[in-house]
Design a protein around this motif. Structure first.
Motif, PDB file in Angstrom:
ATOM      1  N   TRP A  53      25.610  47.235   7.334  1.00 22.63           N
ATOM      2  CA  TRP A  53      26.307  45.967   7.245  1.00 22.63           C
ATOM      3  C   TRP A  53      27.451  45.948   8.249  1.00 22.63           C
ATOM      4  CZ3 TRP A  53      24.127  42.096   4.870  1.00 22.63           C
ATOM      5  CH2 TRP A  53      23.282  42.325   3.787  1.00 22.63           C
ATOM      6  N   LEU A  54      27.552  44.884   9.015  1.00 26.23           N
ATOM      7  CA  LEU A  54      28.706  44.723   9.876  1.00 26.23           C
ATOM      8  C   LEU A  54      29.932  44.428   9.020  1.00 26.23           C
ATOM      9  CD1 LEU A  54      27.162  42.682  12.813  1.00 26.23           C
ATOM     10  CD2 LEU A  54      27.553  45.140  12.638  1.00 26.23           C
ATOM     11  N   LEU A  55      31.092  44.816   9.549  1.00 25.61           N
ATOM     12  CA  LEU A  55      32.322  44.773   8.764  1.00 25.61           C
ATOM     13  C   LEU A  55      33.155  43.536   9.088  1.00 25.61           C
ATOM     14  CD1 LEU A  55      33.375  48.520   9.100  1.00 25.61           C
ATOM     15  CD2 LEU A  55      31.977  47.457   7.315  1.00 25.61           C
ATOM     16  N   ASN A  56      33.978  43.156   8.116  1.00 27.15           N
ATOM     17  CA  ASN A  56      34.904  42.051   8.286  1.00 27.15           C
ATOM     18  C   ASN A  56      36.315  42.582   8.048  1.00 27.15           C
ATOM     19  OD1 ASN A  56      36.180  39.577   8.501  1.00 27.15           O
ATOM     20  ND2 ASN A  56      34.905  38.544   6.989  1.00 27.15           N
ATOM     21  N   SER A  57      37.263  42.219   8.924  1.00 28.01           N
ATOM     22  CA  SER A  57      38.659  42.649   8.750  1.00 28.01           C
ATOM     23  C   SER A  57      39.409  41.749   7.781  1.00 28.01           C
ATOM     24  CB  SER A  57      39.380  42.669  10.092  1.00 28.01           C
ATOM     25  OG  SER A  57      39.383  41.377  10.674  1.00 28.01           O
ATOM     26  N   LEU A  58      38.739  40.684   7.297  1.00 28.83           N
ATOM     27  CA  LEU A  58      39.327  39.787   6.306  1.00 28.83           C
ATOM     28  C   LEU A  58      38.624  39.976   4.961  1.00 28.83           C
ATOM     29  CD1 LEU A  58      39.542  36.490   8.407  1.00 28.83           C
ATOM     30  CD2 LEU A  58      41.289  38.263   8.142  1.00 28.83           C
TER      31      LEU A  58
END
Length: 548
Positions: A53-58
């Motif tokens: 899974w690609l990550l989100n900084s929010l």
């Protein structure tokens, strides 16, 4: 390389653009599917690696990151709430698969909905005769600061430390194969059956000087034309670097302006001892530490005999009489007329009458969908006006310029301008301190790139040494390519402009707003409202990047 995935109803689609070292994904869903949409969850399979899974900084309000050491959360838990996502750190020649899922449910319990899968390959070898490579160049970036903290300390202790004495992993990360492309090109000339004709403004970097000297030593017919001006510091540096090249094989271009060319022509030597051009290396890169490692630059290798032949002709004109700039100007005026109908035009300066600038303006003004640009120095007012466009038109514009002007950093919605040299001089929450590590001067963006109508099937690219300025047109020696209708090359150039645009836009707003924590994700579909408002540039962006 571009690929489009869409469901049977075409009310959900994903379009992928793959450049030299990055992938841009653009999404679109119908207004009906927008209802209740919390965002997009993205899975990636890079090369032979496993799906992740690609990550989100929010994250959603009052929610801690599930991976605190990375200050991030997987996008199936914290979905991406925008209609574009990009990764500019993928190595070239890498096959990447993506699954993009619609996310519904609630912030406490996100639910994955319909998904689409798309596959692309970075630097896929098409077109086969062109290779385009960019350095990373952002020594002040968050990535560099996190990856090589020891370099900051090293440079602080010795600000004049030569790049050869940096940790090799750090310098290699910055040049990102650009230096390797230059030295590999030189090494293609294996013996006395080959020739290398070098035209260069700044000739300093030891690795390139050594490669040219080694070519001469193995019998390659080397000729070098370099910038020369009485009492000029750069001239002295160039001549010092050329000590091992015989006097008969080097000539100074004596000019009151700048010999701003940076190209190498590779030729075979035929039975009549004539040069038969095979390929040319060109672009914006000076052969210096700053040019290769620190400033944003491009190298373009054209393995095309016709293109190389144009460069060879110009080289021979200058070689015959390097002290007569007017002879070169007259030759260009007579033999290098602008051709707006050519799919690939090779252009040179200096010329009389500014036909090159007029053509650049025509190309920019003809962009009716979108415009990407990266420039370094002061531009003429007509070029500036063309880049900015008519007030409230519906052309998407993403631009960055190193020198302060009306387009220093042009935000797509035209709400603000920002500067390319903006640094985070203090560490913010989640971000490291930035600085000009080892940088000489404040020239960080040196590429001269325009991509008109990037998202269409008929883009136009301008790239080279030409600064799109009056001195570059009528005074300096310059070279450039105008490429029409090639989406593969447009993807390479366009993604690089977007990489730097987004990089410096983040820096500027982080510093300006002094934020310590970004706004959390929306808990409903309100985040997407502007993407569906007629006339809103976000709506145009959603439609155009997704190929509507």
């Amino acid at each position: 390389m571009r690929q489009l995935a869409q469901n049977a109803q075409d009310d959900f689609r994903v379009k992928a653009y793959a450049g030299t070292n990055g992938v841009l994904l653009a999404f679109d869903v119908s207004k009906a599917k927008k209802n209740g949409l919390l965002g997009f969850a993205i899975e990636q399979k890079e090369g032979s690696k496993t799906w992740q899974w690609l990550l989100n900084s929010l994250t959603f309000p009052d929610t801690e990151h599930s991976i605190p050491e990375w200050n991030a959360t997987p996008s199936n838990i914290a979905p991406i709430q925008k209609f574009r996502w990009a990764d500019y750190s993928i190595e070239s020649n890498t096959t990447c698969k993506y699954r993009v899922h619609l996310v519904y449910g609630t912030s406490a319990a996100p639910v994955l909905g319909e998904s689409l899968e798309v596959t692309v390959k970075t630097d896929d070898g098409i077109p086969k005769d062109h290779r385009v490579i960019f350095n990373r160049a952002v020594a002040a970036s968050q990535s560099f600061g996190r990856k090589f903290p020891e370099v900051d300390e090293l440079i602080t202790e010795n600000k004049d430390l030569a790049i050869e004495d940096w940790p090799k992993k750090a310098s290699d990360w910055l040049q990102h194969g650009l230096l390797d492309k230059i030295t590999d090109f030189i090494e293609r000339a294996g013996n006395d059956k080959w020739a290398l004709d070098v035209a260069i403004y700044e000739y300093e970097l030891k690795a390139i000087v050594d490669a040219v000297n080694a070519a001469h030593k193995r019998g390659v017919k080397v000729r070098v034309i370099y910038h020369a001006k009485v009492g000029d510091e750069q001239t002295g540096q160039n001549e010092n670097s050329l000590k091992k090249i015989p006097a008969s094989k080097k000539r100074g271009r004596v000019t009151s302006k700048i010999f701003h060319d940076k190209f190498i022509v590779l030729s075979k030597i035929n039975a009549q001892d004539e040069h038969v051009p095979q390929a040319v290396l060109c672009g914006s890169t000076n052969f210096t530490e700053n040019g290769v490692y620190r400033q944003a630059n491009v190298v373009h290798v054209a393995n095309d005999k016709a293109i190389a032949g144009h460069y060879q002709e110009l080289f021979d004109v200058i070689w015959r009489d390097p002290e007569d700039v007017s002879a070169t100007r007259n030759w260009i005026n007579q033999n290098n007329a602008m051709d707006p109908n050519s799919n690939l035009f090779v252009g040179f300066s200096p010329r009389t009458g500014g036909a090159d600038l007029a053509e650049f303006v025509n190309i920019i003004q003809a962009a009716d969908k979108d415009l990407l640009f990266s420039t370094a120095f002061k531009l003429p007012e007509d070029v500036l006006d063309a880049l900015l466009g008519a007030e409230n038109d519906d052309v998407l514009r993403y631009g960055i310029q190193n020198t302060a002007s009306r387009i220093t950093g042009f935000h797509a919605d035209r709400t603000a301008e920002f500067t390319a040299t903006a640094l985070l001089s203090k560490g913010l929450e989640g971000w490291v301190k930035e600085g000009l590590r080892g940088q000489r001067g404040k020239l960080l963006v040196h590429t001269k790139i325009v991509v008109a109508n990037f998202t269409t099937d008929s883009p136009t690219i301008i790239s080279g040494s030409h600064n799109l300025s009056k001195p570059a047109s009528n005074g300096n020696d310059e070279n450039y390519l105008i490429i029409r209708g090639d989406t593969d090359l447009a993807d390479r150039y366009g993604l690089e402009v977007l990489r730097f645009y987004e990089h410096y836009r983040f820096r500027y707003y982080a510093k300006l707003l002094k934020f310590k924590q970004a706004q959390p994700l929306a808990v409903d579909d309100s985040w997407a409202d502007n993407y569906y408002k007629a006339g809103n540039l976000k709506m145009l962006s959603r439609l155009r990047f997704s190929g509507r």
